[in-house]
Write a protein that holds these residues in place. Structure first.
Motif, PDB file in Angstrom:
ATOM      1  N   GLN A 159     -46.598  34.897  -6.910  1.00 33.96           N
ATOM      2  CA  GLN A 159     -46.013  36.140  -7.393  1.00 33.96           C
ATOM      3  C   GLN A 159     -45.892  37.180  -6.289  1.00 33.96           C
ATOM      4  O   GLN A 159     -46.886  37.722  -5.821  1.00 33.96           O
ATOM      5  N   THR A 178     -45.014  40.916  -4.900  1.00 37.06           N
ATOM      6  CA  THR A 178     -45.153  42.208  -5.563  1.00 37.06           C
ATOM      7  C   THR A 178     -43.923  43.084  -5.342  1.00 37.06           C
ATOM      8  O   THR A 178     -43.678  44.004  -6.095  1.00 37.06           O
ATOM      9  N   SER A 179     -43.190  42.776  -4.290  1.00 38.90           N
ATOM     10  CA  SER A 179     -41.969  43.554  -4.108  1.00 38.90           C
ATOM     11  C   SER A 179     -40.908  42.757  -3.371  1.00 38.90           C
ATOM     12  O   SER A 179     -41.180  41.740  -2.741  1.00 38.90           O
ATOM     13  N   PRO A 207     -40.635  47.525  -6.111  1.00 38.69           N
ATOM     14  CA  PRO A 207     -41.642  46.639  -6.701  1.00 38.69           C
ATOM     15  C   PRO A 207     -40.977  45.812  -7.804  1.00 38.69           C
ATOM     16  O   PRO A 207     -39.998  46.252  -8.408  1.00 38.69           O
TER      17      PRO A 207
END
Ligand SMILES: [Zn+2]
Lengths: 164, 144
Positions: free
Chosen positions: B24, B26-27, B71
């Motif tokens: 994942q 984050t941005s 983000p």
């Protein structure tokens, strides 16, 4: 112009005429580089076959196509994809050209950019992920994964007049 | 047998958690560049990327235009506005690895739509060549 750039140009030239300066640089490079000349010939032959096979696929479902391509790649792992020898695949690593149709979708598969012996590569290919591209109108697209950096290049080109 | 199954299930759950965590971003960050065949001074803001761009693309020079980052919200969707009417609609697909769907538009017109895996440190480079090879828009997309 080095070999990587020359081979990128050779791919681009398949879709649309190159700008004069690039075409001149490429032809100068081809005059002095047997490897890129061979790359060009083999790519042309391989692509003709690839296009014939792709055109025969009625429903361009990415998942189905991926499975079919994966089977074919596994079957041809000794020869390399599209029947190209391994050495020629290395610099471009899963480059593929779509048909120049409207909203063409190119589906390209690649593995992580590590240098493994060919025997291990079919395992890489099995875990490879597709890149899909859609371009508007009669533009065409090319996807390339740089073997050294792992950068993914997606290049869409508008058609150019053939004789400039 | 039951223990074995439980062990396997635990193992799979752990693997899944590790993969999801590692995957994942984050941005998302995007840099808009124009490429051309004119010889020009290299731009210090493009220093970290210039070598790979030069090696892989057939342009002589690259000019930094601007950059934007955002983000990634819970639904995975976000829009990045770049200069000169360029915009990226992004959708980060969850699952194994980071996969991003990018819809690139210029003043509302479609440039390209692509879906690709994105690895940390290795951007996706989107190039839209028109009829002439000057001021060709190039977008670098990074997940981080
Ligand atoms: Zn060469």
């Amino acid at each position: 112009m080095n070999c990587t750039r020359a081979q990128t140009s050779i791919c681009a030239a398949r879709d649309a005429a190159l700008p004069p300066a690039e075409a001149a640089e490429l032809s100068a490079h081809l005059n002095g580089c047997a490897e890129c000349r061979a790359f060009k010939t083999t790519l042309e032959n391989g692509l003709a076959r690839w296009r014939a096979e792709t055109a025969a696929v009625a429903v361009p479902d990415a998942e189905l196509e991926w499975r079919a391509v994966r089977r074919r790649i596994q079957a041809e792992s000794q020869r390399g994809a599209f029947g190209l020898p391994e050495a020629w695949l290395r610099p471009l690593r899963w480059a593929a050209l779509p048909l120049g149709a409207a909203a063409a979708a190119a589906v390209v598969f690649f593995a992580s950019p590590d240098r493994k012996p060919a025997a291990e590569r079919s395992a890489d290919v099995a875990s490879a992920q597709p890149v899909t591209v859609e371009v508007p109108g009669d533009a065409s697209a090319m996807v390339m994964v740089d073997d050294r950096s792992g950068w993914v290049f997606v290049v869409a080109s508008d058609p150019r007049p053939r004789d400039l | 047998m039951r223990n074995l199954l439980r062990f396997l299930a635990l193992g799979l759950a752990l693997l899944g958690a590790v993969a999801a965590h590692a995957a994942q971003p984050t941005s998302i960050r995007a840099i808009l560049i124009t490429a051309s065949n004119d010889k020009a001074e290299s731009d210090p803001r493009l220093k970290p990327y210039e070598a790979e761009l030069q090696r892989n693309l057939v342009f002589s020079s690259f000019r930094f235009v601007n950059e934007s980052s955002a983000p990634i919200p819970a639904n995975g969707r976000s829009t990045l506005q770049l200069a000169d009417g360029h915009a990226l609609e992004l959708e980060v697909e969850k699952g194994g690895g980071v996969r991003v769907r990018v819809v690139w538009t210029h003043r509302g017109a479609a440039m390209m739509t692509t879906s690709l895996p994105l690895r940390a440190g290795a951007p996706a480079v989107l190039v839209r060549r028109g009829g002439k090879d000057d001021n060709v828009p190039v977008v670098l997309v990074f997940a981080r």
